[in-house]
Motif scaffolding. Structure first.
Motif, PDB file in Angstrom:
ATOM      1  N   THR A  79       0.800  -1.231   0.000  1.00  0.00           N
ATOM      2  CA  THR A  79       0.000   0.000   0.000  1.00  0.00           C
ATOM      3  C   THR A  79       0.829   1.274   0.000  1.00  0.00           C
ATOM      4  O   THR A  79       0.315   2.344  -0.316  1.00  0.00           O
ATOM      5  N   GLY A  80       2.115   1.179   0.366  1.00  0.00           N
ATOM      6  CA  GLY A  80       2.908   2.385   0.562  1.00  0.00           C
ATOM      7  C   GLY A  80       2.557   3.026   1.894  1.00  0.00           C
ATOM      8  O   GLY A  80       1.639   2.595   2.599  1.00  0.00           O
ATOM      9  N   ASP A  81       3.315   4.053   2.244  1.00  0.00           N
ATOM     10  CA  ASP A  81       3.074   4.771   3.494  1.00  0.00           C
ATOM     11  C   ASP A  81       2.227   6.013   3.222  1.00  0.00           C
ATOM     12  O   ASP A  81       2.329   6.618   2.153  1.00  0.00           O
ATOM     13  N   MET A  82       1.410   6.365   4.185  1.00  0.00           N
ATOM     14  CA  MET A  82       0.616   7.592   4.101  1.00  0.00           C
ATOM     15  C   MET A  82       0.831   8.378   5.387  1.00  0.00           C
ATOM     16  O   MET A  82       0.795   7.804   6.481  1.00  0.00           O
ATOM     17  N   ILE A  83       1.063   9.654   5.259  1.00  0.00           N
ATOM     18  CA  ILE A  83       1.283  10.491   6.429  1.00  0.00           C
ATOM     19  C   ILE A  83       0.106  10.364   7.392  1.00  0.00           C
ATOM     20  O   ILE A  83      -1.053  10.267   6.970  1.00  0.00           O
ATOM     21  N   VAL A  84       0.399  10.314   8.676  1.00  0.00           N
ATOM     22  CA  VAL A  84      -0.620  10.015   9.684  1.00  0.00           C
ATOM     23  C   VAL A  84      -1.735  11.058   9.721  1.00  0.00           C
ATOM     24  O   VAL A  84      -2.837  10.775  10.186  1.00  0.00           O
ATOM     25  N   GLU A  91     -10.252   4.186   5.968  1.00  0.00           N
ATOM     26  CA  GLU A  91     -10.826   2.851   6.109  1.00  0.00           C
ATOM     27  C   GLU A  91     -10.434   1.956   4.940  1.00  0.00           C
ATOM     28  O   GLU A  91     -10.063   0.788   5.128  1.00  0.00           O
ATOM     29  N   GLN A  92     -10.489   2.492   3.725  1.00  0.00           N
ATOM     30  CA  GLN A  92     -10.122   1.712   2.555  1.00  0.00           C
ATOM     31  C   GLN A  92      -8.636   1.354   2.575  1.00  0.00           C
ATOM     32  O   GLN A  92      -8.243   0.238   2.199  1.00  0.00           O
ATOM     33  N   ARG A  93      -7.802   2.289   3.017  1.00  0.00           N
ATOM     34  CA  ARG A  93      -6.370   2.014   3.091  1.00  0.00           C
ATOM     35  C   ARG A  93      -6.070   0.918   4.101  1.00  0.00           C
ATOM     36  O   ARG A  93      -5.216   0.061   3.877  1.00  0.00           O
ATOM     37  N   LYS A  94      -6.776   0.944   5.224  1.00  0.00           N
ATOM     38  CA  LYS A  94      -6.549  -0.076   6.246  1.00  0.00           C
ATOM     39  C   LYS A  94      -6.996  -1.458   5.767  1.00  0.00           C
ATOM     40  O   LYS A  94      -6.360  -2.473   6.084  1.00  0.00           O
ATOM     41  N   LEU A  95      -8.075  -1.512   5.024  1.00  0.00           N
ATOM     42  CA  LEU A  95      -8.517  -2.788   4.467  1.00  0.00           C
ATOM     43  C   LEU A  95      -7.483  -3.330   3.485  1.00  0.00           C
ATOM     44  O   LEU A  95      -7.185  -4.535   3.473  1.00  0.00           O
ATOM     45  N   ARG A  99      -5.238  -6.821   3.831  1.00  0.00           N
ATOM     46  CA  ARG A  99      -5.092  -7.835   2.782  1.00  0.00           C
ATOM     47  C   ARG A  99      -3.622  -8.115   2.492  1.00  0.00           C
ATOM     48  O   ARG A  99      -3.217  -9.263   2.269  1.00  0.00           O
ATOM     49  N   ALA A 100      -2.827  -7.050   2.503  1.00  0.00           N
ATOM     50  CA  ALA A 100      -1.393  -7.210   2.247  1.00  0.00           C
ATOM     51  C   ALA A 100      -0.722  -8.012   3.353  1.00  0.00           C
ATOM     52  O   ALA A 100       0.120  -8.878   3.089  1.00  0.00           O
ATOM     53  N   LYS A 102      -2.080 -10.257   5.245  1.00  0.00           N
ATOM     54  CA  LYS A 102      -2.481 -11.664   5.084  1.00  0.00           C
ATOM     55  C   LYS A 102      -1.690 -12.316   3.960  1.00  0.00           C
ATOM     56  O   LYS A 102      -1.199 -13.453   4.105  1.00  0.00           O
ATOM     57  N   ARG A 103      -1.542 -11.620   2.842  1.00  0.00           N
ATOM     58  CA  ARG A 103      -0.784 -12.163   1.710  1.00  0.00           C
ATOM     59  C   ARG A 103       0.646 -12.496   2.117  1.00  0.00           C
ATOM     60  O   ARG A 103       1.172 -13.577   1.818  1.00  0.00           O
ATOM     61  N   ILE A 104       1.283 -11.565   2.809  1.00  0.00           N
ATOM     62  CA  ILE A 104       2.690 -11.735   3.168  1.00  0.00           C
ATOM     63  C   ILE A 104       2.857 -12.817   4.229  1.00  0.00           C
ATOM     64  O   ILE A 104       3.752 -13.663   4.136  1.00  0.00           O
ATOM     65  N   CYS A 105       1.994 -12.806   5.232  1.00  0.00           N
ATOM     66  CA  CYS A 105       2.141 -13.759   6.333  1.00  0.00           C
ATOM     67  C   CYS A 105       1.827 -15.186   5.912  1.00  0.00           C
ATOM     68  O   CYS A 105       2.388 -16.136   6.478  1.00  0.00           O
ATOM     69  N   THR A 106       0.952 -15.352   4.927  1.00  0.00           N
ATOM     70  CA  THR A 106       0.612 -16.713   4.513  1.00  0.00           C
ATOM     71  C   THR A 106       1.746 -17.377   3.738  1.00  0.00           C
ATOM     72  O   THR A 106       1.635 -18.553   3.366  1.00  0.00           O
ATOM     73  N   MET A 107       2.832 -16.679   3.516  1.00  0.00           N
ATOM     74  CA  MET A 107       4.031 -17.322   2.992  1.00  0.00           C
ATOM     75  C   MET A 107       4.629 -18.271   4.030  1.00  0.00           C
ATOM     76  O   MET A 107       5.371 -19.191   3.689  1.00  0.00           O
TER      77      MET A 107
END
Length: 204
Positions: A79-84, A91-95, A99-100, A102-107
């Motif tokens: 997703t990249g970083d977004m300034i706080v 909400e969309q960014r957090k979703l 997902r990211a 989950k993708r990375i951890c399921t490795m």
């Protein structure tokens, strides 16, 4: 399965995490012209938490705090970083970040994947003493760097003092009251020095 084959998921995971070194944030490391990356940020948070162990509530499991801090931004690989201070579309960014993660951890093998995802969700919820202390670290380091950089990212992104206090004060004070008392005084000094932006904040 050979020993080498059993190691492959861990190698794949750590190679994927290497991409976090390419995710730019908005704050510059002290004395450098470039921006810091999210991997550096996570490492610094973990060391800061370890250093401030005596300021954490006695019930806090510091190992869990450090684990959260090392994992909390891995979703930014996608997703990249977004300034706080950018709250639009949060909400969309957090979703997307979830997902990211989950993708990375399921490795990884299932039990470790579940454990890492649990740590990420615990950090995001900010309800346990460990997560609250971790959030205090996460929100305070950019302030500390800006105070040392004459408000570099605040000035570059038009961030006002009241924004910094409103966005960061509650989580830092909740997780580490002594740290917020220190930073609050320094923020007043920074405002007097003119280290904040005068215009409206920009996203991106």
């Amino acid at each position: 399965m050979s020993r080498e084959e059993s190691l492959q998921p861990f190698i794949d995971f750590i190679r994927e995490l290497d991409k976090l070194k390419g995710v730019e944030r908005k704050t510059r490391p002290l004395g450098l012209a470039r921006f810091e990356n999210s991997a550096e940020h996570s490492w610094q948070l973990a060391v800061f938490a370890l250093s401030l162990a005596s300021f954490a509530p006695s019930s806090v499991n510091l190992q869990r705090v450090i684990s959260m801090l090392l994992l909390h931004d891995i979703g930014e690989i996608d997703t990249g970083d977004m300034i706080v201070y950018a709250t639009e579309g949060l909400e969309q960014r957090k979703l997307a970040e979830e997902r990211a993660v989950k993708r990375i951890c399921t490795m990884l093998p299932a039990n470790l994947s579940s454990s890492f995802q649990e740590l990420w969700h615990e950090f995001e919820a900010a309800e346990t003493p460990e997560a609250k202390f971790a959030h205090a670290m996460d929100r305070s380091i950019p302030i500390i760097l800006n105070l040392a950089n004459n408000g570099q990212s605040w000035r570059e992104n038009g961030i006002r003092c009241e924004q910094v206090i409103a966005r960061n004060g509650p989580p830092v004070e909740t997780g580490c009251p002594a740290l917020w008392a220190y930073l609050r005084q320094k923020l007043d000094e920074a405002q007097s020095a003119g280290w904040f932006g005068a215009k409206e904040k920009k996203e991106g």
